[in-house]
Design a protein around this motif. Structure first.
Motif, PDB file in Angstrom:
ATOM      1  N   SER A  38       9.657   2.874  -1.169  1.00 28.88           N
ATOM      2  CA  SER A  38       8.765   2.250  -0.193  1.00 28.88           C
ATOM      3  C   SER A  38       7.964   3.309   0.573  1.00 28.88           C
ATOM      4  N   ALA A  39       8.029   3.284   1.901  1.00 30.45           N
ATOM      5  CA  ALA A  39       7.285   4.267   2.689  1.00 30.45           C
ATOM      6  C   ALA A  39       7.813   5.680   2.461  1.00 30.45           C
ATOM      7  N   GLY A  40       9.055   5.788   1.986  1.00 25.90           N
ATOM      8  CA  GLY A  40       9.627   7.101   1.709  1.00 25.90           C
ATOM      9  C   GLY A  40       8.844   7.875   0.665  1.00 25.90           C
ATOM     10  N   ALA A  41       8.227   7.162  -0.271  1.00 27.15           N
ATOM     11  CA  ALA A  41       7.424   7.832  -1.300  1.00 27.15           C
ATOM     12  C   ALA A  41       6.187   8.482  -0.679  1.00 27.15           C
ATOM     13  N   GLN A  42       5.594   7.796   0.289  1.00 30.85           N
ATOM     14  CA  GLN A  42       4.424   8.352   0.975  1.00 30.85           C
ATOM     15  C   GLN A  42       4.846   9.509   1.888  1.00 30.85           C
ATOM     16  N   VAL A  43       6.040   9.420   2.453  1.00 31.46           N
ATOM     17  CA  VAL A  43       6.566  10.516   3.281  1.00 31.46           C
ATOM     18  C   VAL A  43       6.695  11.786   2.439  1.00 31.46           C
ATOM     19  N   VAL A  44       7.149  11.642   1.197  1.00 35.28           N
ATOM     20  CA  VAL A  44       7.266  12.804   0.305  1.00 35.28           C
ATOM     21  C   VAL A  44       5.892  13.427   0.066  1.00 35.28           C
ATOM     22  N   ARG A  45       4.878  12.587  -0.104  1.00 34.35           N
ATOM     23  CA  ARG A  45       3.518  13.106  -0.315  1.00 34.35           C
ATOM     24  C   ARG A  45       3.023  13.856   0.925  1.00 34.35           C
ATOM     25  N   VAL A  46       3.323  13.317   2.095  1.00 31.12           N
ATOM     26  CA  VAL A  46       2.934  13.999   3.339  1.00 31.12           C
ATOM     27  C   VAL A  46       3.651  15.348   3.433  1.00 31.12           C
ATOM     28  N   LEU A  47       4.945  15.348   3.097  1.00 35.96           N
ATOM     29  CA  LEU A  47       5.715  16.595   3.127  1.00 35.96           C
ATOM     30  C   LEU A  47       5.118  17.620   2.167  1.00 35.96           C
ATOM     31  N   GLN A  48       4.795  17.193   0.952  1.00 38.33           N
ATOM     32  CA  GLN A  48       4.234  18.135  -0.018  1.00 38.33           C
ATOM     33  C   GLN A  48       2.902  18.706   0.473  1.00 38.33           C
ATOM     34  N   ALA A  72       8.574   7.562  -7.384  1.00 38.99           N
ATOM     35  CA  ALA A  72       8.447   6.514  -6.371  1.00 38.99           C
ATOM     36  C   ALA A  72       9.042   5.209  -6.880  1.00 38.99           C
ATOM     37  N   LEU A  73       9.896   4.613  -6.065  1.00 37.09           N
ATOM     38  CA  LEU A  73      10.404   3.264  -6.329  1.00 37.09           C
ATOM     39  C   LEU A  73       9.721   2.338  -5.334  1.00 37.09           C
ATOM     40  N   SER A  74       8.834   1.497  -5.820  1.00 37.93           N
ATOM     41  CA  SER A  74       8.076   0.597  -4.936  1.00 37.93           C
ATOM     42  C   SER A  74       7.429   1.389  -3.801  1.00 37.93           C
ATOM     43  N   GLY A  75       6.699   2.416  -4.157  1.00 39.39           N
ATOM     44  CA  GLY A  75       6.109   3.322  -3.169  1.00 39.39           C
ATOM     45  C   GLY A  75       4.889   2.743  -2.471  1.00 39.39           C
ATOM     46  N   ALA A  76       4.820   2.976  -1.162  1.00 42.26           N
ATOM     47  CA  ALA A  76       3.728   2.406  -0.347  1.00 42.26           C
ATOM     48  C   ALA A  76       2.544   3.366  -0.278  1.00 42.26           C
ATOM     49  N   PHE A  77       1.808   3.487  -1.372  1.00 44.43           N
ATOM     50  CA  PHE A  77       0.730   4.477  -1.431  1.00 44.43           C
ATOM     51  C   PHE A  77      -0.589   4.004  -0.828  1.00 44.43           C
ATOM     52  N   SER A 186       5.896   6.608 -11.030  1.00 40.53           N
ATOM     53  CA  SER A 186       6.005   5.519 -10.057  1.00 40.53           C
ATOM     54  C   SER A 186       6.453   4.221 -10.729  1.00 40.53           C
ATOM     55  N   TYR A 187       7.422   3.561 -10.097  1.00 34.82           N
ATOM     56  CA  TYR A 187       7.845   2.226 -10.526  1.00 34.82           C
ATOM     57  C   TYR A 187       7.260   1.219  -9.541  1.00 34.82           C
ATOM     58  N   ALA A 188       6.332   0.406 -10.012  1.00 26.35           N
ATOM     59  CA  ALA A 188       5.690  -0.594  -9.153  1.00 26.35           C
ATOM     60  C   ALA A 188       6.350  -1.949  -9.395  1.00 26.35           C
ATOM     61  N   SER A 189       6.933  -2.520  -8.356  1.00 26.04           N
ATOM     62  CA  SER A 189       7.658  -3.779  -8.524  1.00 26.04           C
ATOM     63  C   SER A 189       6.754  -4.992  -8.301  1.00 26.04           C
ATOM     64  N   LYS A 190       7.102  -6.067  -9.004  1.00 24.15           N
ATOM     65  CA  LYS A 190       6.291  -7.287  -8.949  1.00 24.15           C
ATOM     66  C   LYS A 190       7.212  -8.485  -9.088  1.00 24.15           C
ATOM     67  N   ARG A 191       7.053  -9.463  -8.209  1.00 23.96           N
ATOM     68  CA  ARG A 191       7.861 -10.688  -8.313  1.00 23.96           C
ATOM     69  C   ARG A 191       6.948 -11.904  -8.286  1.00 23.96           C
ATOM     70  N   GLY A 244       7.142  -8.941  -2.167  1.00 20.50           N
ATOM     71  CA  GLY A 244       7.669  -9.463  -0.907  1.00 20.50           C
ATOM     72  C   GLY A 244       7.445  -8.541   0.271  1.00 20.50           C
ATOM     73  N   ALA A 245       7.206  -7.269   0.000  1.00 17.93           N
ATOM     74  CA  ALA A 245       6.946  -6.303   1.073  1.00 17.93           C
ATOM     75  C   ALA A 245       5.669  -5.519   0.804  1.00 17.93           C
ATOM     76  N   LEU A 246       5.467  -5.162  -0.455  1.00 16.46           N
ATOM     77  CA  LEU A 246       4.277  -4.389  -0.828  1.00 16.46           C
ATOM     78  C   LEU A 246       3.513  -5.093  -1.938  1.00 16.46           C
ATOM     79  N   ASN A 247       2.219  -4.855  -1.952  1.00 15.10           N
ATOM     80  CA  ASN A 247       1.377  -5.363  -3.032  1.00 15.10           C
ATOM     81  C   ASN A 247       1.519  -4.432  -4.232  1.00 15.10           C
ATOM     82  N   THR A 248       1.584  -5.004  -5.419  1.00 12.84           N
ATOM     83  CA  THR A 248       1.806  -4.199  -6.623  1.00 12.84           C
ATOM     84  C   THR A 248       0.702  -3.165  -6.822  1.00 12.84           C
ATOM     85  N   ILE A 249      -0.527  -3.525  -6.486  1.00 10.83           N
ATOM     86  CA  ILE A 249      -1.646  -2.587  -6.629  1.00 10.83           C
ATOM     87  C   ILE A 249      -1.429  -1.333  -5.777  1.00 10.83           C
TER      88      ILE A 249
END
Length: 329
Positions: A38-48, A72-77, A186-191, A244-249
């Motif tokens: 989730s947002a953790g994936a974007q945090v990694v990008r900020v850190l890098q 990224a697992l369901s990363g909020a990019f 990146s793994y983008a989840s979709k339901r 349910g939390a993030l858009n797949t795009i």
């Protein structure tokens, strides 16, 4: 930068002090694989990016190559329309609507942090310690000030939700790079699925009950017609598929304001060879918490995803070929 930011946002420059890191050897020659949800994936990008910018005082030798791979697992990019349902203003992506779920959460978090009960904070910490809003430091009048929105994290805008709006993500992405020597997956989840051209939740049984309504809401999202679109070429339908939390795009790869190099992975051969500097992404069926909370609920798919992550990391364990003892001249 850090000092200026902390003064502007009204908090201490430093939070909790960690005397010893988990991996003291970490540097360009001992890079790390990061896995973020989730947002953790974007945090990694900020850190890098901060490592590349040498933003850490006293550590002038950092660079982007300290990060070997990002998974990224369901990363909020690229943000999420969920933020607007929960209370963020679509007009600016910063302020909160007066009556909303996020207002209730805001009040709860302020009171939780103000009481500052050690065993509770050890159980769950919202990460606002650097705002110093404990009753020991600000007293009852400080609490009232925070609740009225005159002080604290929610007054400054220095909290996570503004960064998760579409506008906030575009602003953040404008200075985050995809680096040529780092591997990205990146793994983008979709339901959701399409039924007669309409995007709807894909079944009821496999979806966490708390997320079903949220998936349905997001699949019906309409950007307010009286508000300028967040970017040129914006279309509501691009944002309907969600977990349910993030858009797949938003989860595939950084897209806005500039699209980063990417490759859709349908079968494993699509990422062979697996090249650095490209976001390889896979669309997986699941809600936002399927792969992080309950292994039993996800079943074999849970194991398969983590097996593939670890296998990929092992395969790219070295940026350079390691020097073995019998190779030394």
């Amino acid at each position: 930068q850090g000092e200026e930011h902390s003064k502007a946002c009204g908090h201490s420059q430093f939070g909790r002090i960690y005397e010893q890191g988990h991996y003291p050897e970490w540097d360009e020659d001992h890079p790390i694989h990061f896995v973020g949800h989730s947002a953790g994936a974007q945090v990694v990008r900020v850190l890098q990016q901060m490592l590349a910018d040498k933003a850490f005082k006293g550590y002038e030798n950092t660079c982007e190559n300290w990060v070997l791979s990002v998974t990224a697992l369901s990363g909020a990019f690229n943000g999420t329309t969920r933020t607007y349902f929960d209370g963020m203003n679509p007009e600016d992506g910063k302020s909160l609507r007066p009556v909303s779920l996020l207002q209730l959460c805001r009040i709860g978090v302020i009171i939780y942090d103000w009481f500052d009960i050690p065993w509770l904070k050890n159980y769950y910490n919202f990460g606002f310690d650097h705002f110093n809003i404990s009753w020991r430091k600000i007293g009852i009048w400080g609490l009232i000030d925070c609740l009225l929105g005159n002080a604290g994290p929610f007054a400054s805008g220095d909290w996570i939700l503004p960064d998760l709006t579409l506008q906030g993500s575009i602003k953040l992405n404008s200075h985050l790079h995809t680096f040529p020597n780092t591997y990205y997956f990146s793994y983008a989840s979709k339901r959701t699925s399409k039924v007669m051209g309409i995007t709807v939740p894909s079944g009821i049984l496999g979806i966490h009950p708390l997320l079903f309504i949220r998936i349905l809401q997001m699949s019906l999202w309409r950007h307010p017609p009286d508000v300028p679109p967040p970017y040129k070429g914006y279309r509501d339908e691009d944002w309907w598929d969600n977990d349910g939390a993030l858009n797949t795009i938003s989860m595939t790869h950084p897209r806005f304001p500039v699209e980063h190099p990417s490759q859709l992975v349908v079968k494993d051969s699509d990422c062979q060879p697996f090249l650095p500097g490209i976001w390889y992404y896979k669309i997986v069926e699941g809600d936002h918490i399927l792969f992080i909370v309950n292994r039993e609920r996800a079943g074999v798919q849970f194991d398969l995803i983590y097996d593939s992550i670890f296998e990929r990391c092992r395969k790219h364990a070295f940026r350079k070929n390691p020097t073995m003892p019998n190779h030394i001249s």
